[in-house]
Scaffold this motif. Structure first.
Motif, PDB file in Angstrom:
ATOM      1  N   HIS A 212      -9.948 -10.910   6.320  1.00  0.00           N
ATOM      2  CA  HIS A 212     -10.057 -10.307   4.991  1.00  0.00           C
ATOM      3  C   HIS A 212      -8.981 -10.907   4.106  1.00  0.00           C
ATOM      4  N   TRP A 213      -9.367 -11.273   2.875  1.00  0.00           N
ATOM      5  CA  TRP A 213      -8.390 -11.853   1.949  1.00  0.00           C
ATOM      6  C   TRP A 213      -8.616 -11.360   0.528  1.00  0.00           C
ATOM      7  N   GLY A 214      -9.033 -10.127   0.390  1.00  0.00           N
ATOM      8  CA  GLY A 214      -9.271  -9.561  -0.928  1.00  0.00           C
ATOM      9  C   GLY A 214      -7.976  -9.283  -1.673  1.00  0.00           C
ATOM     10  N   ALA A 215      -8.117  -8.779  -2.902  1.00  0.00           N
ATOM     11  CA  ALA A 215      -6.954  -8.500  -3.743  1.00  0.00           C
ATOM     12  C   ALA A 215      -6.083  -7.403  -3.150  1.00  0.00           C
ATOM     13  N   PHE A 218      -6.543  -4.854   3.609  1.00  0.00           N
ATOM     14  CA  PHE A 218      -7.649  -4.173   4.270  1.00  0.00           C
ATOM     15  C   PHE A 218      -7.304  -2.702   4.498  1.00  0.00           C
ATOM     16  N   CYS A 219      -8.289  -1.843   4.319  1.00  0.00           N
ATOM     17  CA  CYS A 219      -8.111  -0.418   4.558  1.00  0.00           C
ATOM     18  C   CYS A 219      -9.276   0.094   5.392  1.00  0.00           C
ATOM     19  N   SER A 220      -8.978   0.686   6.537  1.00  0.00           N
ATOM     20  CA  SER A 220     -10.010   1.308   7.355  1.00  0.00           C
ATOM     21  C   SER A 220     -10.328   2.695   6.801  1.00  0.00           C
ATOM     22  N   LEU A 221     -11.529   3.186   7.090  1.00  0.00           N
ATOM     23  CA  LEU A 221     -11.958   4.470   6.540  1.00  0.00           C
ATOM     24  C   LEU A 221     -10.973   5.586   6.865  1.00  0.00           C
ATOM     25  N   LEU A 222     -10.539   5.678   8.113  1.00  0.00           N
ATOM     26  CA  LEU A 222      -9.639   6.769   8.484  1.00  0.00           C
ATOM     27  C   LEU A 222      -8.268   6.637   7.840  1.00  0.00           C
ATOM     28  N   SER A 223      -7.851   5.417   7.518  1.00  0.00           N
ATOM     29  CA  SER A 223      -6.585   5.234   6.806  1.00  0.00           C
ATOM     30  C   SER A 223      -6.693   5.810   5.398  1.00  0.00           C
ATOM     31  N   ALA A 224      -7.882   5.698   4.811  1.00  0.00           N
ATOM     32  CA  ALA A 224      -8.106   6.227   3.461  1.00  0.00           C
ATOM     33  C   ALA A 224      -8.416   7.711   3.463  1.00  0.00           C
TER      34      ALA A 224
END
Length: 398
Positions: A212-215, A218-224
């Motif tokens: 992943h190289w987005g702005a 990376f965020c996993s669902l449970l982290s959010a």
């Protein structure tokens, strides 16, 4: 003698990516000059320190069955990985090691689903999700997304898709085939909807997390949305990030009750993953992670080259994703200009006339697109794209 096959088998199709790659290999064996950009497999060798760990395990005689759920050392390495990379805490009884992330997803479907259940799957989606659901006698509910919305399902779309029969949601981020990655805010918006429906279990497939190289990071669902922990299964593995596809190691983390049920399912299919592969995966997760960064940087450079080339071809429009090693161009204008009926026939023509193996978007529940894997060297990609440019130059698109 006619053998009556089970209805469940007749409801599904062979994996399109596997079938097309096999056809490309057959043509190559027959002497054809074929470039296969159909398979999702890193071209890099498995890093040396991981191979050395496997050799050491053989020397130690670790060549027997392990417990079904995975060795203690690998499960501990998975626990540490989630803590280090995602800020998530799991106990060993909340971890299951399987023969690839695909088996983890399959185990979950078998443990959760039954006739009458529905499973929401945003599309474009990996080819195997809908058929895994069908094999469990449930019904996939496809939610269409498009490039205008970065190929991501909105909270409004999710709310509209949920009904009394909805049992699960399968979320893949970064996505195969688009490379789309949900941001933390987007995941939190989906979570707000899911919190209104406590019966819905979430399977989040993070297998491309490290690519992943987005702005945003990376965020996993449970982290959010940690409040979804009691009904979220997080799936991952070592195949993509560590160039270990053939080692066949995936893992899942989730509620102990679900993990126990999945372990029971696995005990009646493959039993444990290979002992040597588990030793290698332990080294992958606990060792130097420089190899991951090196491969990710190479894939990112290739993506820019491939997407720019595709967008310069007549009749093609390619959205640039946030990760993975796939490009997913829209070819609907080219289909019209070339007077080709659909993307399946287009792939057949490209393979026959240009010698390049691609996967039709129909396989990913997104007709009118093609999936191209750029998990190969730049010289090969340049050759393949030159061939595609020659093929599509027949299109006259205004």
């Amino acid at each position: 003698m006619n053998i009556r096959l089970a209805q469940r088998v007749q409801r599904i199709r062979p994996s399109a990516t596997v079938s097309i790659t096999a056809l490309a290999a057959k043509l190559r064996d027959e002497g054809r000059d074929i470039i296969a950009l159909s398979v999702g497999e890193p071209d890099f060798p498995t890093p040396a320190h991981i191979c050395a760990a496997a050799s050491a395990a053989i020397e130690r005689g670790e060549t027997k069955y392990t417990v079904v759920g995975g060795t203690r050392s690998l499960k501990q390495a998975v626990v540490e990985k989630f803590r280090r990379d995602n800020g998530l805490e799991f106990s060993l009884d909340e971890i299951l090691v399987s023969c690839g992330a695909k088996q983890s997803c399959f185990n979950a479907c078998e443990a959760l689903l039954e006739g009458g259940d529905e499973v929401i799957i945003p599309a474009p989606c990996w080819v195997s999700y809908p058929d895994m659901v069908r094999l469990a006698d449930a019904t996939p509910v496809i939610v269409d997304t498009d490039a205008a919305h970065d190929f991501k399902m909105t909270a409004e779309q999710l709310r509209a898709a949920i009904n009394a029969a909805t049992r699960a949601l399968i979320l893949n981020s970064p996505s195969n085939p688009t490379g789309a990655t949900y941001s933390r805010a987007e995941l939190q918006a989906l979570a707000e909807v899911l919190l209104e429906h406590p019966r819905v279990v979430i399977i989040t497939d993070d297998i491309y997390e490290q690519l992943h190289w987005g702005a945003e990071p990376f965020c996993s669902l449970l982290s959010a949305a940690p409040e979804l922990r009691p009904r979220t299964l997080t799936v991952n593995g070592v195949s993509k990030a560590y160039a270990m596809t053939g080692w066949r190691i995936g893992y899942a983390a989730g509620p102990a009750t679900l993990i126990r049920a999945m372990t029971t399912v696995q005990s009646q299919s493959t039993t444990s993953a290979a002992s040597i592969s588990q030793a290698a995966a332990t080294a992958a997760l606990t060792g130097d992670q420089t190899c991951v960064t090196t491969m990710r940087d190479a894939f990112r450079l290739r993506q820019h080259y491939v997407v720019d080339r595709l967008n310069a071809m007549p009749g093609l429009s390619c959205w640039k994703g946030d990760g993975t090693f796939y490009a997913f161009p829209d070819v609907r204008k080219a289909l019209s200009a070339l007077e080709i009926a659909d993307d399946v026939m287009l792939c057949e023509r490209i393979l026959a006339e240009a010698g390049v193996a691609l996967v039709p978007g129909t396989a990913f529940a997104a007709p009118g697109h093609l999936r191209l894997s750029f998990a190969t060297d730049l010289e090969t990609l340049e050759d393949a794209l030159d061939r595609l440019e020659g093929f599509f130059s027949g299109a006259r698109v205004k």
